[in-house]
Design a protein around this motif. Structure first.
Motif, PDB file in Angstrom:
ATOM      1  N   THR A 138       0.912  -1.228   0.189  1.00  0.00           N
ATOM      2  CA  THR A 138      -0.133  -0.112  -0.171  1.00  0.00           C
ATOM      3  C   THR A 138       0.874   1.276  -0.014  1.00  0.00           C
ATOM      4  OG1 THR A 138      -0.237  -0.387   2.387  1.00  0.00           O
ATOM      5  CG2 THR A 138      -2.217  -0.967   1.047  1.00  0.00           C
ATOM      6  N   LYS A 160       6.671  -5.126   2.258  1.00  0.00           N
ATOM      7  CA  LYS A 160       6.881  -6.105   1.194  1.00  0.00           C
ATOM      8  C   LYS A 160       8.139  -7.028   1.302  1.00  0.00           C
ATOM      9  CE  LYS A 160       7.180  -2.844  -1.781  1.00  0.00           C
ATOM     10  NZ  LYS A 160       7.155  -1.521  -0.613  1.00  0.00           N
ATOM     11  N   ILE A 163       0.157 -10.469  -4.650  1.00  0.00           N
ATOM     12  CA  ILE A 163       0.271 -10.448  -3.173  1.00  0.00           C
ATOM     13  C   ILE A 163       0.326  -9.243  -2.674  1.00  0.00           C
ATOM     14  CG2 ILE A 163       1.476 -11.214  -1.163  1.00  0.00           C
ATOM     15  CD1 ILE A 163       2.549 -13.573  -2.744  1.00  0.00           C
ATOM     16  N   LEU A 164      -0.756  -8.767  -2.025  1.00  0.00           N
ATOM     17  CA  LEU A 164      -0.904  -7.286  -1.705  1.00  0.00           C
ATOM     18  C   LEU A 164      -0.684  -7.217  -0.152  1.00  0.00           C
ATOM     19  CD1 LEU A 164      -1.874  -4.262  -1.816  1.00  0.00           C
ATOM     20  CD2 LEU A 164      -4.192  -4.811  -1.671  1.00  0.00           C
ATOM     21  N   ILE A 171      -0.609  -5.053   3.138  1.00  0.00           N
ATOM     22  CA  ILE A 171      -1.154  -3.574   3.745  1.00  0.00           C
ATOM     23  C   ILE A 171      -0.449  -3.365   5.104  1.00  0.00           C
ATOM     24  CG2 ILE A 171      -3.231  -2.706   4.515  1.00  0.00           C
ATOM     25  CD1 ILE A 171      -4.717  -4.691   2.692  1.00  0.00           C
ATOM     26  N   ALA A 180      -5.595   0.755   0.919  1.00  0.00           N
ATOM     27  CA  ALA A 180      -5.679  -0.440   0.439  1.00  0.00           C
ATOM     28  C   ALA A 180      -6.646  -0.827  -0.602  1.00  0.00           C
ATOM     29  CB  ALA A 180      -6.043  -1.477   1.648  1.00  0.00           C
ATOM     30  N   THR A 228      -5.588   0.757  -3.783  1.00  0.00           N
ATOM     31  CA  THR A 228      -4.639  -0.128  -4.311  1.00  0.00           C
ATOM     32  C   THR A 228      -5.485  -1.360  -5.120  1.00  0.00           C
ATOM     33  OG1 THR A 228      -3.015   0.488  -2.781  1.00  0.00           O
ATOM     34  CG2 THR A 228      -2.823  -1.782  -4.108  1.00  0.00           C
ATOM     35  N   ALA A 229      -6.332  -1.965  -4.345  1.00  0.00           N
ATOM     36  CA  ALA A 229      -6.899  -2.843  -4.883  1.00  0.00           C
ATOM     37  C   ALA A 229      -7.994  -2.738  -5.990  1.00  0.00           C
ATOM     38  CB  ALA A 229      -7.933  -3.818  -3.859  1.00  0.00           C
ATOM     39  N   ILE A 288      -5.633 -10.591  -7.540  1.00  0.00           N
ATOM     40  CA  ILE A 288      -5.033 -10.541  -6.212  1.00  0.00           C
ATOM     41  C   ILE A 288      -5.216 -11.925  -5.626  1.00  0.00           C
ATOM     42  CG2 ILE A 288      -5.031  -9.437  -3.952  1.00  0.00           C
ATOM     43  CD1 ILE A 288      -6.166  -7.011  -5.021  1.00  0.00           C
ATOM     44  N   TRP A 299      -4.432 -11.240   0.313  1.00  0.00           N
ATOM     45  CA  TRP A 299      -3.662  -9.741   0.868  1.00  0.00           C
ATOM     46  C   TRP A 299      -3.120 -10.142   2.270  1.00  0.00           C
ATOM     47  CZ3 TRP A 299      -5.980  -7.470   5.196  1.00  0.00           C
ATOM     48  CH2 TRP A 299      -7.570  -7.971   5.161  1.00  0.00           C
ATOM     49  N   PHE A 317     -13.153  -6.939   0.319  1.00  0.00           N
ATOM     50  CA  PHE A 317     -12.080  -7.614  -0.715  1.00  0.00           C
ATOM     51  C   PHE A 317     -12.738  -8.909  -0.952  1.00  0.00           C
ATOM     52  CE2 PHE A 317      -8.088  -5.438   0.628  1.00  0.00           C
ATOM     53  CZ  PHE A 317      -8.395  -4.129   0.048  1.00  0.00           C
ATOM     54  N   LEU A 320      -8.002 -13.183   2.822  1.00  0.00           N
ATOM     55  CA  LEU A 320      -6.747 -12.571   3.829  1.00  0.00           C
ATOM     56  C   LEU A 320      -5.936 -13.991   3.939  1.00  0.00           C
ATOM     57  CD1 LEU A 320      -5.704 -11.009   5.988  1.00  0.00           C
ATOM     58  CD2 LEU A 320      -7.345 -11.862   7.482  1.00  0.00           C
TER      59      LEU A 320
END
Length: 225
Positions: free
Chosen positions: A10, A16, A144-145, A147, A157, A160-161, A171, A174, A197, A201
């Protein structure tokens, strides 16, 4: 079957590299040939006469597929600022096609599990026409996000999504990354994102200064991918 993902966040310092390194090591523990790449990095130090970025060095060390630093991080910029500005200061032009060529070349090395880590967030300019998200689009890997769970993360978030979806990418899942100072109403914020989302998760990562403590979580996260 090879598994390949693009890791984004994000914002800068969302976690990351923490996630990338943890997953690469989990893949190693699972007996897979793991390969991590950091195609572009801004913020580096001179080591033995060569610029080196700390995140890229960590990714290189966590990979079981041994590559020269120049393949792991082909574009390294000294200033810890927006990459296109750092490149301009150095009189360099970064293009999406050049970065894509570096990535595809490195991925020719035999591997079972590969992660390509972005820089900053999703919409990071490379030049006055292209963004780092163009690289992700050309690779077409699941995302792979990561947050960064702090005040303001809901807006970051969700936007970004939405941008990832607008670029036609999926995605894979996350990750809620807990900061050193846990945000107020943490569980409620995670629940809000989960309700909004479609992507699953994958993990809630607690703050830890000991990588060993996080190994079981990353093993479970790896299996979920």
């Amino acid at each position: 079957m090879k598994k390949r993902f693009f890791v984004t966040g994000t914002n800068t310092d969302a976690g990351k590299t923490y996630v990338t390194v943890g997953l690469l090591k989990a893949a190693q523990r699972a007996g897979l040939r793991s390969l991590g790449l950091k195609p572009i990095a801004a913020g580096a130090q001179w080591i033995d006469g060569k610029l080196r970025n700390d995140d890229a060095l960590r990714i290189q060390a966590a990979s079981s597929v041994i590559l020269p630093y120049e393949q792991v991080n082909p574009v390294v910029l000294e200033e810890a600022i927006a990459p296109h500005i750092a490149a301009a200061h150095e009189g360099r032009l970064i293009t999406a096609s050049r970065l894509q060529g570096f990535i595809q070349g490195a991925l020719l090395s035999p591997n079972d599990f590969a992660l390509v880590e972005g820089a900053g967030g999703w919409r990071v300019p490379l030049n006055d026409r292209e963004m780092l998200s163009d690289i992700a689009k050309s690779l077409n890997f699941p995302i792979i996000l990561v947050i960064d769970m702090r005040l303001g993360c809901l807006n970051h978030a969700i936007l970004t999504a939405e941008a990832i979806a607008a670029d036609g990418l999926s995605i894979a899942g996350w990750i809620a990354n807990t900061g050193q100072d846990k945000m107020p109403c943490f569980d409620e914020n995670v629940a809000t994102l989960s309700s909004m989302f479609l992507a699953p998760l994958l993990a809630v990562l607690p703050w830890s200064s000991d990588e060993k403590d996080a190994e079981p979580l990353f093993d479970a996260l790896f299996k979920a991918l």
